[in-house]
Write an enzyme that holds these catalytic residues in place. Structure first.
Site, PDB file in Angstrom:
ATOM      1  N   HIS A 244       0.817  -1.210   0.000  1.00 15.62           N
ATOM      2  CA  HIS A 244       0.000   0.000   0.000  1.00 15.62           C
ATOM      3  C   HIS A 244       0.852   1.261   0.000  1.00 15.62           C
ATOM      4  O   HIS A 244       0.381   2.327   0.401  1.00 15.62           O
ATOM      5  CB  HIS A 244      -0.953   0.002   1.200  1.00 15.62           C
ATOM      6  CG  HIS A 244      -1.969  -1.096   1.160  1.00 15.62           C
ATOM      7  ND1 HIS A 244      -2.872  -1.322   2.176  1.00 15.62           N
ATOM      8  CD2 HIS A 244      -2.225  -2.045   0.223  1.00 15.62           C
ATOM      9  CE1 HIS A 244      -3.635  -2.364   1.869  1.00 15.62           C
ATOM     10  NE2 HIS A 244      -3.252  -2.819   0.689  1.00 15.62           N
ATOM     11  N   GLY A 245       2.107   1.147  -0.415  1.00 11.72           N
ATOM     12  CA  GLY A 245       2.939   2.324  -0.558  1.00 11.72           C
ATOM     13  C   GLY A 245       3.608   2.746   0.739  1.00 11.72           C
ATOM     14  O   GLY A 245       3.691   1.994   1.714  1.00 11.72           O
TER      15      GLY A 245
END
Length: 701
Positions: A244-245
Site C-alpha cells: 500500500h505504498g
C-alpha cells in the site's frame, strides 16, 4: 602502604573494565544454553538464559544463534544491559502456529529498553503468517483478536537492524516504538500481496530513524509513519511493491494529539502498489499536525494514485462526511516524482476544509496513465501551495478545485476495479506487430554487440548468433569465416594486457566509460551490457558492490565517446525492479590479470569466505587483529597482513571458516581497530604465495 594497595587495586579494576569495553565481544551461543535446532522444540527458555548472561556482561556482548531452524514462542529480551548488545542471527527462527500461542498476543520477538543494540547476521524470521491470517477480520469485526508483530523494538536507543529477512508475518513485520537514533538497512521483507495488515515497518513515537537499502513486498503499507511525536525519519533506497505504498498515518485515530515532523523520502521505487506516497488522517480527531515532509526522486511503476493526501480517511466506513480533520498538514514538497499510474487520478489532494493544507509544493511531476478515459488528472480540494517545472498531470496551482472522482482507501473495491479496467488490452494483430518489432530490435542489438565481449552473452547462444549473421553458402563470401576465426582468438584478457596504458590512453578510456548505479542485485553483467549495446559497441562491463545488497553499481566502457554520451540518455531505464542512474565515469575500468582469478570451484568457494581489509594500524599485533575479526565476525582460518616501511597502516586478507562471517565483515566498515576505522571489501582473486604480486595488484581489490 594501605593507600598504595588501594590505588593498585583501583588501577587493576579500571584496566579490566577498559579491556572488557574495548576488547573483542564475549560470545554467548544459545546452543550452550540448551537450544535445539529441530524446528519444533520451543527454545524460549534457552534464548532467555543466553540473553540474560549476555546482558550482564561488562562490555560488548554477542548473542549467537547459529545456522539451523529454531522454533520459539513469544519472547521479550529486556534491558538495561551493562554493555552494547549484538544479536547475530544466522539461522531461521520460526513462530508458533498454534492459535493458543498467538491469539491476542501483540508480539512475537521484542527487544525493550536496550541501549546500543544491533540485530544482524543474515538470518530469517519466519512468522508463519498463514496460520493467523484467517483470524484477521477487523474490517468486519470490531472485537477482532490481536495478532503478533514479528519483531518489536521498544524504547531502543542507538539501535541497528541490518542484513535480516522477515517472511510471512502474522501482523506487521517490524514495529519501532519510542526509539531514538535507530537505523534499518539491508533488510528484506516478504509477504503475499493479499495478506492482511502485514505492514513492512511501522514507526511510532520515535526520533532520528533511518531506513535504507531495503526491499519490501507485503500486503499493507511498506512503511507506515505513525504519530505520537515521530520526527527525523529519513527513508532512502527502498523498493516497495506490492503493498500500500509509503504512508504517513493514519493520524488521529487514537483520541490523542498526533504530531509528525521532518520526514524525508528519496530515491525509492514503488511497483504495483495500491497507493503511492500517502498522508492520511481521520476526519474526526483531536488537533495535530504533519509538517516539513519531503518526497523526492521517486519512481512509480503502475501505481494506483501515486500522490495522495486524504484527510477523510475512513477505510471501514461509518465516518461523518460533515466532519473535518483538525490535523494541519503543511510544508510538504513533492519533487521529481515520475513514472506510470494505474489509475486515472494520479494526484489526489483531499485536505480538511477547516484546516486546509498549507505550502504544498509540486516540482517536476511526470506521471502517465495509459488506460481508458484519457490522460492522468488530479483531484484537489482545500489546498494551498505552488508548482514548479513540469506538471503532468496538471497541479492544484493550475486548476480550480474539482469534485473527487475516486475514493482512496485500503478496502475500496471500486478503486481496485478501476485499476483492473485501466490495464491496456491487446488484440492478436497488436501482439504480432509487437513480436516483429522485438525481433528487429534484437537483431539491431546483436549487430552492435562487441564480438570480443563474450561474457556479455550466454555461450549457449553463440552458435545461434553465428548462424543468424553467417552468409549463405551461395553468397560466395569466402573470407567471412576466416575473418571470424581470426577475431575469435582475441580475448578481453589479451586486449587488456598489451602494455601499460599511457596517461592519454587512460583519459581516453575514462571518456568512453559511464558509471551506472542503482542496479538490481539480480541483474547480471550480460544483461546490463545488453541494455547499453544499443548506444554503441560495449567492450567492457563490470558490476561492483556487495552482491547481497539490494542495489549495486557498475562501469560500462564503450569503443568510442559517442557510445558513452548516448548511454547517458538511458538514465531512468527500468532494469529489474529499479530505474538505473547513468553518469559520466571519473575512472577507467582496471584490468584483471586472469592468473589471479579463481580457477576451480574450491577456489571460488574460498573467495566467498575471504575479505580484504584496509587501514589497519601497524602497531597492532597480528594475534590481536585475528582476535578482533573472530570476535566481531566469526572463526578465522587464515590471516595475512601486508605493509611497508612508509605507511603507518597495513592491509589484511582475512579468510573465514564460513561465508556468513565474510558477509558480516562487509557491514563492519567504520569500526575502530586500535585508533583507525577499518574498511572491508570482498576479495575477488586468489591469494598468491608471492607477496609482491599481491602488492602489485592491490588496486584490483
Amino acid at each position: 602502604m594501605g593507600l598504595g594497595r588501594i590505588c593498585l587495586v583501583w588501577c587493576i579494576l579500571v584496566v579490566t573494565v577498559t579491556c572488557n569495553i574495548s576488547g573483542p565481544p564475549q560470545v554467548f551461543d544459545v546452543r550452550n544454553y540448551g537450544a535445539i535446532s529441530d524446528g519444533e522444540t520451543d527454545n524460549q527458555e534457552a534464548f532467555l538464559k543466553a540473553w540474560n548472561d549476555a546482558c550482564k556482561w561488562e562490555g560488548r556482548a554477542r548473542l549467537l544463534i547459529p545456522p539451523g531452524t529454531y522454533m520459539v514462542e513469544p519472547i521479550i529480551f529486556s534491558g538495561q544491559c551493562n554493555g552494547s548488545m549484538t544479536v547475530v542471527l544466522k539461522g531461521v527462527l520460526k513462530a508458533p502456529t498454534n492459535p493458543s500461542s498467538f491469539i491476542n498476543m501483540d508480539h512475537w520477538i521484542t527487544f525493550r529498553y536496550v541501549d546500543w543494540l544491533t540485530v544482524t547476521g543474515g538470518g530469517t524470521l519466519d512468522g508463519q503468517g498463514a496460520s493467523a491470517w484467517p483470524y484477521n477480520n477487523c474490517n468486519k469485526n470490531s472485537n477482532c483478536p490481536k495478532l503478533p508483530i514479528t519483531m518489536r523494538l521498544d524504547f531502543i536507543t542507538n539501535g541497528m537492524l541490518k542484513h535480516i529477512k522477515s517472511v510471512n508475518s502474522k501482523n506487521a513485520h517490524f514495529n519501532l516504538f519510542a526509539c531514538n537514533n535507530t537505523k534499518v538497512s539491508h533488510v528484506k521483507i516478504t509477504a503475499p500481496g493479499d495478506s492482511p495488515n502485514t505492514d513492512g515497518i511501522k514507526i511510532g513515537g520515535s526520533n532520528n530513524i533511518e531506513i535504507s537499502h531495503t526491499g519490501i513486498t507485503t500486503g499493507d503499507d511498506c512503511i507506515a509513519i505513525l504519530g505520537g511525536g515521530t520526527s527525523g525519519v529519513n527513508i532512502t533506497d527502498v523498493f516497495c511493491g506490492p503493498g500500500h505504498g509509503i504512508s504517513i498515518g493514519s493520524l488521529g485515530n487514537n483520541n490523542d494529539k498526533d504530531h509528525v515532523a521532518d520526514i524525508h523520502v528519496s530515491n525509492c521505487t514503488l511497483n504495483g502498489t495500491t497507493t503511492g506516497l500517502r498522508i492520511k488522517t481521520w476526519p474526526r480527531s483531536l488537533p495535530g499536525n504533519a509538517t516539513n515532509i519531503t518526497y523526492e526522486q521517486i519512481f512509480m511503476d503502475n501505481v494506483a494514485n501515486p500522490i495522495v493526501i486524504d484527510q477523510m480517511y475512513c477505510p471501514s466506513g461509518g465516518c461523518s462526511k460533515q466532519s473535518n480533520s483538525p490535523i494541519q498538514i503543511q510544508d510538504v514538497t513533492y519533487k521529481g516524482i515520475w513514472g506510470t499510474s494505474s489509475s486515472k487520478v494520479a494526484m489526489y489532494f483531499q485536505c480538511s476544509e477547516s484546516f486546509p493544507c498549507k505550502n504544498v509544493v509540486t516540482q517536476d511531476i511526470d506521471l502517465f496513465y495509459h488506460g481508458p478515459g484519457g490522460p492522468a488528472n488530479s483531484t484537489c480540494n482545500n489546498i494551498n501551495g505552488k508548482s514548479y517545472g513540469k506538471q503532468n498531470p496538471r497541479s492544484f496551482a493550475e486548476m480550480s478545485s474539482e469534485v473527487a472522482v475516486v475514493a482512496v482507501s485500503d478496502n475500496d473495491n471500486r478503486a481496485k476495479e478501476s485499476v483492473l479496467d485501466s490495464k491496456p488490452k491487446f488484440d492478436s494483430k497488436m501482439m504480432a506487430d509487437s513480436k516483429e518489432f522485438n525481433v528487429q530490435k534484437l537483431v539491431d542489438m546483436f549487430t552492435k554487440l562487441n564480438p570480443l565481449a563474450k561474457e556479455f552473452f550466454p555461450s549457449s547462444y553463440n552458435n545461434k548468433i553465428n548462424d543468424l549473421f553467417a552468409p549463405s553458402k551461395d553468397s560466395g563470401n569466402d573470407n567471412f569465416s576466416n575473418n571470424r576465426r581470426r577475431r575469435s582468438i582475441y580475448t578481453q584478457g589479451r586486449r587488456r594486457f598489451n602494455g601499460k596504458a599511457s596517461r592519454a590512453q587512460r583519459e581516453d578510456s575514462v571518456r568512453r566509460t559511464v558509471y551506472v548505479s542503482d542496479i538490481d542485485q539480480q541483474v547480471t553483467e550480460e544483461r546490463l551490457a545488453g541494455l547499453f549495446s544499443g548506444c554503441g559497441q560495449v567492450i567492457d562491463c563490470r558490476i561492483c558492490g556487495d552482491p547481497h545488497s539490494v542495489l549495486r553499481f557498475a562501469f560500462v566502457e564503450f569503443s568510442d565517446e559517442q557510445g558513452a554520451r548516448a548511454a547517458l540518455n538511458l538514465g531512468g531505464s527500468m532494469l529489474g525492479y529499479y530505474p538505473v542512474k547513468v553518469l559520466p565515469s571519473k575512472t577507467a575500468i582496471l584490468p584483471v590479470n586472469p592468473t589471479f582469478l579463481p580457477r576451480s570451484e574450491d577456489e571460488r568457494e574460498m573467495c566467498s569466505r575471504t575479505v580484504y581489509c584496509t587501514n589497519i594500524d601497524k602497531k597492532i599485533p597480528q594475534a590481536e587483529v585475528k582476535n578482533f575479526f573472530e570476535g566481531t565476525c566469526g572463526e578465522v582460518t587464515r590471516l595475512r597482513l601486508l605493509g611497508d616501511e612508509i605507511h603507518s597502516t597495513c592491509i589484511a586478507f582475512v579468510e573465514f571458516a564460513m561465508a556468513e562471517s565474510a558477509i558480516i565483515a562487509l557491514s563492519c566498515s567504520g569500526m575502530h581497530l586500535g585508533t583507525q576505522p577499518i574498511s572491508f571489501k570482498t576479495e575477488v582473486v586468489r591469494l598468491p604465495p608471492n607477496l609482491k604480486l599481491v602488492t602489485m595488484f592491490l588496486p584490483l581489490f
